[in-house]
Scaffold this active site. Structure first.
Site, PDB file in Angstrom:
ATOM      1  N   CYS A 199     -21.456 -14.649  30.390  1.00  0.00           N
ATOM      2  CA  CYS A 199     -21.903 -14.610  29.000  1.00  0.00           C
ATOM      3  C   CYS A 199     -21.916 -13.175  28.486  1.00  0.00           C
ATOM      4  O   CYS A 199     -22.883 -12.440  28.709  1.00  0.00           O
ATOM      5  CB  CYS A 199     -23.292 -15.240  28.895  1.00  0.00           C
ATOM      6  SG  CYS A 199     -23.956 -15.180  27.235  1.00  0.00           S
ATOM      7  N   CYS A 254     -24.713 -12.168  26.165  1.00  0.00           N
ATOM      8  CA  CYS A 254     -26.020 -11.928  26.802  1.00  0.00           C
ATOM      9  C   CYS A 254     -26.050 -10.572  27.504  1.00  0.00           C
ATOM     10  O   CYS A 254     -27.067  -9.891  27.509  1.00  0.00           O
ATOM     11  CB  CYS A 254     -26.319 -12.966  27.870  1.00  0.00           C
ATOM     12  SG  CYS A 254     -25.792 -14.608  27.482  1.00  0.00           S
ATOM     13  N   ASP A 255     -24.952 -10.211  28.155  1.00  0.00           N
ATOM     14  CA  ASP A 255     -25.008  -9.113  29.121  1.00  0.00           C
ATOM     15  C   ASP A 255     -24.202  -7.868  28.760  1.00  0.00           C
ATOM     16  O   ASP A 255     -24.251  -6.873  29.475  1.00  0.00           O
ATOM     17  CB  ASP A 255     -24.545  -9.630  30.499  1.00  0.00           C
ATOM     18  CG  ASP A 255     -25.466 -10.721  31.014  1.00  0.00           C
ATOM     19  OD1 ASP A 255     -26.664 -10.684  30.684  1.00  0.00           O
ATOM     20  OD2 ASP A 255     -24.993 -11.615  31.732  1.00  0.00           O
TER      21      ASP A 255
END
Ligand code: NDP
Length: 314
Positions: free
Chosen positions: A138, A141-142
């Site tokens: 993801c 997200c990261d």
């Protein structure tokens, strides 16, 4: 021993992403008093998303977790009850339908399945070791963990293109590693990546191994799918964007699925092959897979369930 119950719910919704929560809002407003079994990782894929800018109604955008949180509150406001556990078994062979959480049995007149889909992994031996230590599925997200370093992303679809572009907001360089020479990505997304000076494509190539010291990633070992030649590329992060798997293990040999495992619904409806069991969201949609389309089919499932109960005189 299984715990017996006399209480038959009107509707049990399994899964709590935008599809399930929208079904909950609609069915709770229709006074069906739905019970939602939301799972231990409630909220689904949106919980792994930062900005959602294409969900109508939020002109400044909203984060995935906030979108889930407000929709959950909306469902709760009209009387939805929640169980934050995973369903472990279902029996749809007779009515009322049986849904188990471990030994605990829940009975329902109708069921809406909205268990979503999960990201696929490469399944190479070194991958597991580095998940959350440099390997991620993801980017939204990261990505922020990879400021001013070089990273790679695997895949040739829209997800890979979108995430590669997003990663360039943080990383100094993004390699797109793709196993073939044609792309599943749409032209507009592909062009955007090709025009991005921070993105470089490595074609006809697969990741053989993720390299590192056990704690963090230092590179990838690559193999040409054309010549078999091996090479190494120094990167500090590896993002996997190779598609998704629907969460339908529970329903194997019970509900009709396609070859990948997506639940089959009667076209234009949310009816599965078992009357009274409906499916909504990514669990039955391999094509659109958007929060808004999931919400749309969640609404359809609630209306289908309501009308079916009425027709059955329940
Ligand atoms: P896709 O199935 O479209 O693409 C998956 C990609 O991963 C393919 O290029 C495939 O290669 C590659 N791949 C699959 N398995 C492996 C493997 N084991 N090793 C290496 N490579 C592999 O998935 P996406 O998630 O990209 O997209 C899914 C759907 O969501 C699509 O319909 C897409 O259009 C949509 N989407 C739309 C977006 C938007 O419009 N903003 C954003 C993101 C997704 P190969 O081609 O060789 O099979």
């Amino acid at each position: 021993m299984t715990e017996a119950t006399d209480n038959v719910e009107n509707l049990i919704i399994i899964g709590s992403g935008p599809a399930g929560l929208t079904a909950a809002v609609y069915s709770a407003r229709a006074n069906l008093k739905p019970l939602m079994i939301e799972g231990e990782e409630a909220g689904g894929q949106l919980m792994l998303t930062t900005d959602v800018e294409n969900f109508p109604g939020f002109h400044n955008g909203i984060t995935g977790p906030d979108l889930i949180s407000v929709t959950r509150k909306q469902a709760e406001r009209f009387g939805t009850r929640f169980i934050t556990q995973n369903v472990t078994k279902v029996d749809f062979s007779s009515r009322p339908f049986k849904i188990y959480i471990g030994e605990k049995l829940h009975l329902a007149q109708t069921v809406i399945i909205s268990t979503g889909a999960n990201a696929k992994w490469l399944n190479i031996p070194s991958e597991k070791q580095y998940i959350s230590r440099g390997v991620s599925s993801c980017a939204t997200c990261d990505a922020a963990f990879f400021r001013n370093v070089e990273v790679a992303i695997v895949g040739g679809g829209d997800t890979a293109m979108e995430e590669a572009n997003f990663l360039t907001r943080f990383a100094s360089k993004v390699y797109v590693i793709h196993r073939s020479e044609s792309f599943k990505a749409s032209k507009i997304m592909l062009d955007r990546s090709r025009e991005n000076p921070k993105i470089e494509f490595i074609m006809d190539t697969v990741v053989e191994e993720i390299l590192g010291d056990g704690k963090s990633v230092s590179g990838v070992k690559l193999k040409s799918t054309k010549t078999g030649a091996l090479s190494e590329k120094a990167v500090q992060g590896l993002f996997i964007a190779i598609g998704h798997t629907p969460n339908t293990k529970l329903f194997k040999n019970i509900l009709d699925m396609n070859e990948i495992g997506y639940l089959k619904t009667k076209p234009g409806t949310t009816y599965t092959n078992i009357p009274g069991v409906f499916a909504a969201g990514d669990v039955q949609d391999s094509v659109y897979r958007q929060a808004i389309t999931a919400a749309g089919t969640g609404c359809m499932a609630s209306l289908d369930a309501e009308r079916w109960m009425e027709a059955e005189g329940l």
